[in-house]
Design an enzyme around this catalytic site. Structure first.
Site, PDB file in Angstrom:
ATOM      1  N   ASP A 126       0.831  -1.196   0.000  1.00  0.00           N
ATOM      2  CA  ASP A 126       0.000   0.000   0.000  1.00  0.00           C
ATOM      3  C   ASP A 126       0.872   1.254   0.000  1.00  0.00           C
ATOM      4  O   ASP A 126       1.676   1.467   0.910  1.00  0.00           O
ATOM      5  CB  ASP A 126      -0.905  -0.007   1.232  1.00  0.00           C
ATOM      6  CG  ASP A 126      -1.789   1.238   1.297  1.00  0.00           C
ATOM      7  OD1 ASP A 126      -2.031   1.842   0.234  1.00  0.00           O
ATOM      8  OD2 ASP A 126      -2.221   1.607   2.403  1.00  0.00           O
ATOM      9  N   GLY A 146       5.832   5.979  -9.563  1.00  0.00           N
ATOM     10  CA  GLY A 146       6.098   4.866  -8.659  1.00  0.00           C
ATOM     11  C   GLY A 146       6.817   3.679  -9.253  1.00  0.00           C
ATOM     12  O   GLY A 146       6.701   2.559  -8.734  1.00  0.00           O
ATOM     13  N   HIS A 221      26.585  18.460 -12.402  1.00  0.00           N
ATOM     14  CA  HIS A 221      25.839  19.283 -11.465  1.00  0.00           C
ATOM     15  C   HIS A 221      25.168  18.383 -10.426  1.00  0.00           C
ATOM     16  O   HIS A 221      25.141  17.158 -10.555  1.00  0.00           O
ATOM     17  CB  HIS A 221      24.773  20.103 -12.201  1.00  0.00           C
ATOM     18  CG  HIS A 221      23.949  19.278 -13.152  1.00  0.00           C
ATOM     19  ND1 HIS A 221      24.229  19.203 -14.499  1.00  0.00           N
ATOM     20  CD2 HIS A 221      22.880  18.471 -12.951  1.00  0.00           C
ATOM     21  CE1 HIS A 221      23.365  18.403 -15.085  1.00  0.00           C
ATOM     22  NE2 HIS A 221      22.530  17.934 -14.160  1.00  0.00           N
ATOM     23  N   ASP A 306      26.564  11.360 -18.263  1.00  0.00           N
ATOM     24  CA  ASP A 306      25.668  12.389 -18.762  1.00  0.00           C
ATOM     25  C   ASP A 306      26.378  13.726 -18.906  1.00  0.00           C
ATOM     26  O   ASP A 306      27.125  14.143 -18.012  1.00  0.00           O
ATOM     27  CB  ASP A 306      24.493  12.532 -17.778  1.00  0.00           C
ATOM     28  CG  ASP A 306      23.453  13.523 -18.241  1.00  0.00           C
ATOM     29  OD1 ASP A 306      22.664  13.159 -19.129  1.00  0.00           O
ATOM     30  OD2 ASP A 306      23.423  14.657 -17.709  1.00  0.00           O
ATOM     31  N   GLU A 335      28.091  10.750 -23.239  1.00  0.00           N
ATOM     32  CA  GLU A 335      26.936  11.293 -23.948  1.00  0.00           C
ATOM     33  C   GLU A 335      27.385  12.531 -24.729  1.00  0.00           C
ATOM     34  O   GLU A 335      27.307  13.657 -24.250  1.00  0.00           O
ATOM     35  CB  GLU A 335      25.823  11.668 -22.967  1.00  0.00           C
ATOM     36  CG  GLU A 335      24.565  12.153 -23.662  1.00  0.00           C
ATOM     37  CD  GLU A 335      23.720  13.069 -22.782  1.00  0.00           C
ATOM     38  OE1 GLU A 335      22.529  13.193 -23.070  1.00  0.00           O
ATOM     39  OE2 GLU A 335      24.254  13.670 -21.835  1.00  0.00           O
ATOM     40  N   ASP A 433      15.668  11.353 -23.951  1.00  0.00           N
ATOM     41  CA  ASP A 433      15.994  12.743 -24.251  1.00  0.00           C
ATOM     42  C   ASP A 433      15.474  13.202 -25.607  1.00  0.00           C
ATOM     43  O   ASP A 433      15.674  14.360 -25.983  1.00  0.00           O
ATOM     44  CB  ASP A 433      17.516  12.948 -24.217  1.00  0.00           C
ATOM     45  CG  ASP A 433      18.030  13.243 -22.822  1.00  0.00           C
ATOM     46  OD1 ASP A 433      17.266  13.761 -21.993  1.00  0.00           O
ATOM     47  OD2 ASP A 433      19.207  12.950 -22.563  1.00  0.00           O
ATOM     48  N   ARG A 488       8.196  10.189 -22.024  1.00  0.00           N
ATOM     49  CA  ARG A 488       8.561   9.428 -20.825  1.00  0.00           C
ATOM     50  C   ARG A 488       7.332   8.814 -20.166  1.00  0.00           C
ATOM     51  O   ARG A 488       7.246   8.710 -18.951  1.00  0.00           O
ATOM     52  CB  ARG A 488       9.309  10.337 -19.843  1.00  0.00           C
ATOM     53  CG  ARG A 488      10.594  10.906 -20.420  1.00  0.00           C
ATOM     54  CD  ARG A 488      11.292  11.863 -19.476  1.00  0.00           C
ATOM     55  NE  ARG A 488      12.540  12.359 -20.073  1.00  0.00           N
ATOM     56  CZ  ARG A 488      13.380  13.188 -19.469  1.00  0.00           C
ATOM     57  NH1 ARG A 488      13.118  13.627 -18.251  1.00  0.00           N
ATOM     58  NH2 ARG A 488      14.479  13.589 -20.089  1.00  0.00           N
TER      59      ARG A 488
END
Length: 627
Positions: A126, A146, A221, A306, A335, A433, A488
């Site tokens: 749950d 989720g 970052h 990335d 990338e 992307d 996405r």
């Protein structure tokens, strides 16, 4: 303090500018009016947008919270003469090298997963206390649905049925963002995904099945919630981690501040993405420790890195060395858009790159006139223009030739040795992307399947984004925007009746074929001649290449035929196979709808040729018959 990387219009228009040399395929569909929120454009006549249009501020096309990306090369790519004539070698063979620990990567078939949107927690626990969108709800920039790591583990049978032998997951770090490129802690697995135990179970199960595992690392970052940045916000000038970041003034403000008015360096001027200062020894050591930790603690097999272009190349060499100290076979995949042979190999700083250039070439050939610019799919060099067969050969040979040349010129251990060979580049045509391929192709399943076959037959590990195998288009369909966040959407476990069964079956067949056919993974590539029987001329919609070995003991060659023409078959076509006279051939795969191969066509004539008639939008792979 390191200066901000220059961002110039020339970076953005480089792909469009190169189009001037290319043949352009005839458009088969009429122009339709469109805005940046509708599907891909098609045109009748070739058109090059002025540089000022391509160099527009991309903030016009998406909100400040989307991941707007701009890419450039590390320097200029070498000027390589296109190889377009029949029997010319584009890529040399790359048989198994027992002395190269990362050689396994050439045999990889990669499946990309966006963890929040692949599969929910199978436990049924749950979670009503959590603020989650329903599975399959229209994706939003900030909301979560989720997805769970144990959901991935539960569905490895499906993934393996595609021929996949390597998973690539976008970040799993503790984060406030559903994509987790806003990391709060690089050394923790987000509890929403199941935490460290669920991650270890997934990697271990992959290894038990003979699969490899590549994790996404974003180190340019952090997120605003990263523990070092919160120290800066709390303690300001007195923070021990002040110099981990790049403040312009004090007090540093990270909330209730508008984009472009931020008083610290951040990625694309987005306040929620403060840039790390790689001139700081503590930052460099921390990121090296992160690389080592995930290899040592969880036994991952590689890193996809990335947005690496604003981090010094020398650091990435050190990062790779640290990871190899823990496990010599670990691969690093940068990338980078465009053509960057100087970035890979033992003389470079990555083992592999995401070869979006394959995607732009192949989409241009199979797309039937589809033309995509930065507002359609993604910023930077990912631009698609229509190509005929000559245009594809010219552009794809330019891509491969740059890496092949670097490899051939450095066999003494310099740039390209062991890994800059084109067979180390990870090919793809879409990802989290970009707009989805099915959206870019206007919902044309035949074109998508031909695209998938071309990737399976090209040098370099193919990468497929989750959902492509069942024909996902994007949350808004063909008439809506194809960009983030609509590309996405959740994997449609809840809508199996809507899966594209034909594409799913075809993906499984091509995956098996690549795994079972050594030439498709390790052979060289050279063009083969194909001409209409009646006209004696090449068909502008037909490409033939051979995957070959110089030494027959390395394995059998394979002949790959792709017909992108729409509406009509190719007509009887004579193909120079390269197999020699009187060789009986076997079709590993034929994507046409009718039997276009007679018994006689499967045996080469005295000149090593066969005659075939290819269906519209179909492909064929032939090998010498055995037994």
């Amino acid at each position: 303090r390191r200066a901000r990387s220059a961002r110039t219009p020339e970076m953005i228009v480089s792909a469009a500018a190169s189009a001037a040399r290319l043949h352009v395929a005839p458009r088969s569909r009429p122009t339709r009016a469109r805005t940046t929120t509708t599907g891909p454009r098609t045109t009748r006549a070739r058109r090059r947008a002025p540089a000022k249009n391509l160099a527009r501020d991309v903030s016009r096309f998406s909100s400040s919270e989307t991941e707007e990306r701009k890419y450039s090369s590390y320097g200029d790519a070498p000027d390589v003469e296109p190889i377009t004539r029949a029997n010319q070698t584009v890529v040399t063979p790359s048989p198994t090298d027992p002395n190269c620990a990362s050689d396994w990567w050439k045999d990889a078939v990669v499946y990309q997963i966006f963890p929040d949107r692949f599969a929910p927690d199978p436990s049924g626990e749950d979670k009503s206390w959590m603020n989650l969108d329903a599975w399959g709800a229209p994706p939003q920039i900030r909301s979560f649905q989720g997805g769970h790591l144990r959901g991935i583990t539960q569905n490895l049978d499906h993934i393996q049925s595609l021929g996949v032998n390597c998973l690539y997951l976008t970040p799993v770090f503790l984060s406030t963002a559903n994509h987790r490129y806003h990391p709060s802690d690089f050394l923790k697995v987000d509890p929403m995904l199941g935490g460290e135990d669920a991650f270890r179970e997934l990697v271990d199960e992959c290894h038990a099945r003979g699969m490899r595992f590549v994790l996404d690392g974003v180190f340019n970052h952090t997120g605003r919630g990263h523990w070092a940045f919160t120290s800066l916000l709390d303690a300001q000038e007195q923070s021990p981690y002040r110099d981990w970041f790049l403040p312009k003034s004090f007090p540093v403000r990270a909330y209730d501040v508008e984009r472009y008015h931020v008083n610290y360096e951040c990625w694309w001027d987005l306040p929620d993405l403060p840039k790390l200062n790689f001139d700081n020894a503590g930052v460099r050591q921390h990121v090296l420790d992160i690389g080592r930790y995930w290899v040592k603690e969880f036994n991952i097999d590689g890193w996809r890195l990335d947005y690496p272009i604003e981090i010094p190349p020398a650091f990435w060499k050190e990062y790779r060395a640290v990871c190899r100290e823990e496990a010599p076979h670990v691969v690093t995949v940068g990338e980078l858009f465009g053509i960057n042979p100087q970035a890979v190999g033992e003389g470079g700083h990555f083992d592999s790159l995401m070869n979006y250039s394959f995607g732009t070439c192949a989409l241009g050939f199979v797309g039937g006139g589809v033309e995509l610019r930065q507002d359609d799919a993604i910023g930077g060099d990912y631009q698609v223009i229509p190509l005929d067969a000559d245009g594809f050969r010219a552009e794809y040979s330019r891509v491969c030739g740059a890496y092949q040349s670097a490899h051939a010129d450095s066999r003494d251990g310099g740039l390209g040795f062991g890994s800059a060979h084109p067979s180390m580049l990870m090919n793809l045509f879409d990802s989290h992307d970009t707009a989805r391929a099915m959206w870019m192709l206007g919902g044309d399943g035949k074109a998508l399947r031909l695209l998938i076959l071309m990737m399976a037959c090209a040098p370099g590990p193919p990468m497929m984004y989750q959902g492509t195998e069942v024909g996902q288009i994007g949350a808004l369909g063909l008439e809506g925007s194809g960009r983030d966040p609509h590309n996405r959407e959740a994997f449609p476990w809840h809508k199996k009746d809507e899966w594209d069964a034909e594409t799913l079956s075809f993906v499984r067949a091509t995956g098996r074929m690549r795994n079972d056919t050594y030439a498709l993974r390790r052979g060289g590539l050279r063009w083969r001649d194909a001409r209409g029987v009646a006209s004696g001329d090449p068909n502008p919609a037909l490409i033939v290449w051979e995957r070959f070995f110089d030494d027959a003991t390395d394995g059998d060659d394979a002949l790959c035929v792709f017909h992108a023409g729409r509406g009509n078959p190719s007509g009887p076509t004579t193909v120079d196979t390269g197999f020699g006279p009187c060789v009986k051939l076997f079709a590993l795969i034929h994507s046409g709808e009718r039997a276009a191969l007679g018994e006689d066509a499967l045996v080469t004539d005295a000149d090593g040729r066969i005659t075939i008639d290819m269906d519209a939008q179909s492909g064929l792979v032939l090998v010498p018959a055995r037994g």
